[in-house]
Write an enzyme that holds these catalytic residues in place. Structure first.
Site, mmCIF file in Angstrom:
data_model
loop_
_atom_site.group_PDB
_atom_site.id
_atom_site.type_symbol
_atom_site.label_atom_id
_atom_site.label_comp_id
_atom_site.label_asym_id
_atom_site.label_seq_id
_atom_site.Cartn_x
_atom_site.Cartn_y
_atom_site.Cartn_z
ATOM 1 N N THR A 185 0.805 -1.221 0.000
ATOM 2 C CA THR A 185 0.000 0.000 0.000
ATOM 3 C C THR A 185 0.840 1.274 0.000
ATOM 4 O OG1 THR A 185 -0.128 0.103 2.428
ATOM 5 C CG2 THR A 185 -1.835 -1.157 1.267
ATOM 6 N N CYS A 242 2.253 2.587 9.503
ATOM 7 C CA CYS A 242 1.285 2.661 10.596
ATOM 8 C C CYS A 242 1.983 2.523 11.948
ATOM 9 C CB CYS A 242 0.256 1.536 10.486
ATOM 10 S SG CYS A 242 -0.695 1.496 8.962
ATOM 11 N N CYS A 267 -2.463 0.325 15.143
ATOM 12 C CA CYS A 267 -3.422 0.661 14.090
ATOM 13 C C CYS A 267 -4.614 -0.298 14.108
ATOM 14 C CB CYS A 267 -2.743 0.606 12.728
ATOM 15 S SG CYS A 267 -3.816 1.192 11.387
ATOM 16 N N ARG A 295 3.948 6.688 3.210
ATOM 17 C CA ARG A 295 3.095 7.774 3.667
ATOM 18 C C ARG A 295 2.415 7.383 4.977
ATOM 19 N NH1 ARG A 295 1.350 6.335 -1.115
ATOM 20 N NH2 ARG A 295 -0.787 5.972 -0.416
ATOM 21 N N CYS A 331 -0.355 6.652 7.763
ATOM 22 C CA CYS A 331 -1.725 6.149 7.744
ATOM 23 C C CYS A 331 -2.691 7.244 8.211
ATOM 24 C CB CYS A 331 -1.815 4.931 8.659
ATOM 25 S SG CYS A 331 -3.482 4.251 8.855
ATOM 26 N N CYS A 348 -4.618 5.458 11.806
ATOM 27 C CA CYS A 348 -3.971 5.419 13.125
ATOM 28 C C CYS A 348 -3.151 6.679 13.398
ATOM 29 C CB CYS A 348 -3.093 4.183 13.273
ATOM 30 S SG CYS A 348 -1.615 4.161 12.225
#
Length: 496
Positions: free
Chosen positions: A38, A42, A46, A71, A73, A76
């Site tokens: 993805t 996190c 999370c 990047r 999340c 969370c």
């Protein structure tokens, strides 16, 4: 196959896996989980469904994950995680550098200047950062700014221009470009996804790793609170700050609902001061410590093991302002807590800066500055001539920069600087280091209450200072936490 740890600061892979799958809050901020499928990283807590093992890579710092192209999340929210305490505390080069970065040094200076202040080469500092955190100093600084901006976008109604300023960006254009580059969306797009705040104050969530004994920390501060400057009840801490021309005030309380976080309410704070204010509150309430690492280090001592089991969530009670704490430490030399508080109240009422109109809870004073106390009339307050001379000497030394409260200096250097002042002994210097600087290894070994509590025999006998220092070698680098546990174990009102 699970990605290998990127630095030596990570827990072992099995521990990371167990913490991730169980969403163990004790590891929040100690590592981050990046998902290769993805491109998102996190916190271990999370709530999203756990990704498959072969898609997971672990990072010890958010900056490392972002440097690798991941990047944060949106669920969370890594910006809400406590910091990695083991990296930021103590006297290692990386710890001292991170303290300076957290204090905003790189907002105005270069990484070369940071290295110079640490007496290391530019390349050496960069290598140390990459080895320990997986990111360079400037990448750490960039992540720090962007994550704070992300928190403000979701928690405040501040205009994006003010959020850029609050996060350390000198122009909206630079802020938008950096945000888009790192997170692949505009700041305004993130704000649209967030729930609009409905309160007047700026309210921020400050996370910590459990256990955390907020009630005990409030009790410590309450016994020393100065009416009009601070207000501490059973649930919160409030105080005035700023200047007489631009007063502000804050309140810190539990977030509630079983959350591992404190609630910070800010009123009247200038946007450009927000990042520094949050760092100050985090230090004052010791929100980034790792209680389990501390317990492992101190638990080998039979006396401390019992105290840790009794109160596992004790933290260092910090101070809002270093100069204020130093003055109050001098006033508290060889007197009780109640007597020291009375002396400080008299000084505040004579020389404090009045705030008009008064803030909530009757907050109407600001503590006097070093410039004001350097030549202030201190007669009639109940101070001895020696104490008067020490307060003035302290104020003048702070004025000219002979001593300071800047982060990043090694403990021994701080103690040497303070004890070089007339009237400041090792006890006072270590007390300042413990509370004003939150140094985890500060240790006022000569303290009588501390020596009695360490003896632990209940008959009033005390260990000698040298004997206690020898015993405490095994407690490094967490001797300050041992001090707090031993003070708490003493009779109420006896501790410093």
């Amino acid at each position: 196959m699970i990605g290998n740890p990127t630095t030596t600061e990570l827990p072992d892979l099995r521990t990371c896996e167990q913490a991730r799958l169980s969403r163990d809050a004790r590891f929040d901020g100690l590592f981050f989980t990046a998902v290769t499928s993805t491109g998102i990283y996190c916190r271990p807590v999370c709530p999203a469904p756990a990704p498959r093992r072969e898609h997971v890579v672990y990072y010890s710092a958010a900056a490392a994950a972002e440097a690798a192209g991941f990047r944060p999340c949106l669920r969370c929210r890594p910006e809400l995680a406590p910091h990695t305490d083991a990296l930021r505390r103590g006297d290692t080069t990386v710890a001292r550098a991170l303290q300076m970065i957290d204090a905003g040094l790189l907002d105005t200076q270069t990484a070369t200047e940071l290295a110079r202040r640490l007496a290391v080469g530019d390349r050496q500092l960069r290598r140390l950062f990459v080895a320990r955190l997986g990111a360079t100093p400037m990448q750490v600084q960039s992540t720090r700014r962007l994550l704070f901006a992300k928190q403000l976008l979701g928690a405040s109604a501040l205009p994006v221009t003010q959020i850029a300023l609050a996060s350390g960006f000198r122009s909206l254009r630079r802020f938008n470009a950096a945000f888009r580059s790192a997170y692949r969306l505009a700041p305004s797009a993130l704000r649209k996804r967030a729930q609009a705040p409905t309160h007047d104050a700026l309210v921020l969530r400050l996370g910590y790793r459990p256990p955390y004994d907020f009630a005990e920390l409030l009790a410590f501060l309450r016994a020393r609170a100065l009416p009009g400057l601070e207000c501490i009840d059973g649930d919160s801490y409030a105080r005035a700050f700023g200047s007489a021309q631009h007063p502000a005030w804050l309140r810190v309380s539990a977030w509630g609902a079983g959350e591992h976080a404190l609630r910070l309410e800010l009123y009247g704070a200038a946007p450009g001061d927000l990042l520094a204010l949050v760092a100050r509150v985090r230090r004052m309430f010791d929100l980034d410590s790792d209680p389990h690492a501390i317990a492992r280090a101190l638990g080998g001592d039979v006396r401390l093991r019992a105290l840790l089991q009794r109160r596992p969530g004790l933290r260092l009670p910090g101070a809002w302002d270093g100069f204020e704490l130093a003055v109050r430490a001098v006033l508290g030399q060889q007197v009780s807590v109640a007597a020291a508080r009375t002396l400080a109240r008299r000084l505040l009422e004579r020389h404090g800066e009045p705030v008009a109109p008064a803030g909530a809870d009757g907050l109407r004073w600001l503590f006097p500055s070093a410039a004001k106390l350097a030549d202030a009339d201190l007669d009639g307050l109940g101070l001895t001539r020696k104490r008067v001379a020490t307060v003035r000497t302290l104020a003048r030394a702070v004025q000219v920069g002979r001593v300071d409260f800047a982060p990043g200096r090694a403990l021994d250097a701080q103690i040497d600087a303070w004890t070089a002042l007339p009237g400041i002994g090792a006890w006072t210097a270590h007390y300042i280091a413990l509370r004003a600087l939150a140094h985890p290894d500060a240790f006022p070994a000569a303290d009588l209450v501390l020596r009695r509590a360490a003896a632990g025999n209940g008959d009033g006998d005390a260990l000698g200072a040298r004997a206690l220092e020898a015993r405490a070698e095994a407690w490094r680098p967490w001797r300050a936490y041992a001090t707090i546990h031993l003070w708490r174990a003493s009779a109420p009102g006896d501790s410093a």
